[in-house]
Design a protein around this motif. Sequence first.
Motif, short mmCIF file in Angstrom:
data_model
loop_
_atom_site.label_atom_id
_atom_site.label_comp_id
_atom_site.label_asym_id
_atom_site.label_seq_id
_atom_site.Cartn_x
_atom_site.Cartn_y
_atom_site.Cartn_z
N LEU A 367 102.78 50.94 57.62
CA LEU A 367 103.56 50.93 56.38
C LEU A 367 102.64 51.08 55.17
O LEU A 367 102.96 51.80 54.21
N ALA A 368 101.47 50.42 55.22
CA ALA A 368 100.51 50.55 54.12
C ALA A 368 100.05 52.00 53.97
O ALA A 368 99.89 52.50 52.84
N ALA A 369 99.87 52.69 55.09
CA ALA A 369 99.45 54.10 55.02
C ALA A 369 100.53 54.97 54.41
O ALA A 369 100.24 55.92 53.67
N ARG A 370 101.80 54.66 54.70
CA ARG A 370 102.89 55.42 54.11
C ARG A 370 102.97 55.20 52.60
O ARG A 370 103.33 56.11 51.84
N LEU A 371 102.60 54.02 52.15
CA LEU A 371 102.64 53.73 50.72
C LEU A 371 101.44 54.31 49.98
O LEU A 371 101.55 54.70 48.81
N SER A 372 100.28 54.33 50.66
CA SER A 372 99.06 54.76 49.97
C SER A 372 98.65 56.18 50.30
O SER A 372 97.69 56.70 49.72
N GLY A 373 99.33 56.80 51.27
CA GLY A 373 99.04 58.19 51.59
C GLY A 373 98.03 58.40 52.68
O GLY A 373 97.62 59.53 52.94
N GLY A 374 97.59 57.34 53.37
CA GLY A 374 96.63 57.52 54.45
C GLY A 374 96.04 56.20 54.89
O GLY A 374 96.36 55.13 54.34
N PHE A 375 95.13 56.27 55.88
CA PHE A 375 94.54 55.07 56.45
C PHE A 375 93.16 54.76 55.90
O PHE A 375 92.51 53.82 56.35
#
Length: 517
Positions: A367-375
């Motif tokens: 979910l954090a990657a979806r919010l920030s655009g990547g890992f």
Amino acid sequence: MAAPASPADLAAALVLQPVAALDWLVVLPVAWCIATGAILMMIRHRSAAQPLIAVFGLIVLVALDAALLWHVAESGPVTMVMGRWLPPFGIAFTVDLTGALFALTSAVVALMGAIAAIDDVNASGRRYGFYPFLMLLMAGVSGAFLTGDVFNLYVWFEVLLISSFGLLVLGSEREQIDGAVKYGFLNLVATTLFLITTGYLYGIFGTLNMADIAARAPALQMTAPLVTLTALYVLAFSMKAAAFPVNFWLPASYHTPRIVVSALFAGLLTKVGIYALIRIGVMLFPAEREQLSLALAVAAALTMLTGSLGALAQSDTRRLLGYLVISGIGAMLAGIAIGGADAIGGVIVYAVHSMLVMTALYLAIGLAARLSGGFSLHAAGGLYHQSPLFAALSLMLFFSVSGLPPFSGFWPKVMLVRAAIDGGFSWLAAILLVSGFLTMIATGRVFLLAYWRPREGQAAAVPATLTTLLPLIALTVSSSLIGLFPETLLHLAQQAASTLIEPSAYLKSVFPAGGAP
């Protein structure tokens, strides 16, 4: 005129009395997963219906495993045999508290994964078999936890591995194929070693029934190479559990599939390896495990340090979590090395905690990657300002995986550190604490960079769908409740450990007449 032949006495070979209704709970989880997976395969082109059927099937599986845990807690270990043939002739499914606890926790993890996959797996992924593979995976996982036969343990390992290959390559991207090759090669080596060692076991004992082996092993300690046999099993299961020095495949493969697949793998697959180590090393060959305890302790220490230091070195959050999985495996391996009821109870509690928390962490990082655009941690930031609730849930999970109170990771760390000190492994207790401290630094770094640091540019909208947040909330709350009210789980784990160390109740379940033939 010949005298009429007397009727054959089948009581020594067959179960003649009807099976008690509750005893069917022993095999129903496996049968239900296979049946549900078959239904999903038949309707694989109806992608909209697949999640609904899979979620319903996993809710039923959780109910079945919960009823099985209650039945075992009330009645002791329960056995069913195939075709009514008594062991060691018939293949036995035997469930004690350890197997029932692992099975229930794995069902909860799979249910949360199925719900999260509603958003994470698209229609193409459903058509190519995500949900049938998931149910087949759970058939293998459940079978491994519930079987009472070493060869069947190998069979269920194969079932879960076949389904995990399908889940790993779902999407057929280059990165996924690369991860699958590494994952598949090491697991093929481990599986081959497992099979060879099982043939060696059969050559020594003439049986593969776990209760039969546990009853015969003490008499063969001076005449059979049981230490060699145990060492081979430890090596095979250490590969599957990703213990040092055969753990490099995990961080090279767990970051490649879809995030929900990584979450399921982190929660389930390595724990099956730990379960097999417990079953073989604690119940079947305890004396041999004790002779290997120093080697196991060294491997555990190196696994913990490799995992926690590897996590500190990562800037990709998926790879970071892969190393945290390895660090947790080291802590559980430490408990197996120490032995004793307190240490094994700590391993069981740690496994339950790790299944829940590592699954939740992967879902949170997704979910954090979806919010920030990547890992990448370099590009992340501002997640706290986007969603304080999500940031709070993530922080709770970071505390839990680091072993901080009042979350589920605290209690097994306490149990393992105390057992290590009492068992003369003070240096291992120190490494357990150092590993937890390094894990806290690694997760604190993630929180500071990805959540607390202001983000440059426009932030994405928070996907506050029920299927996205429900699994994360449910798993985080479960970790919190275990941390705040640990008494029930600790009591069950101590009982489970006692049954493994003194398996008379397990043996009596398999051989009610009073011992193995």
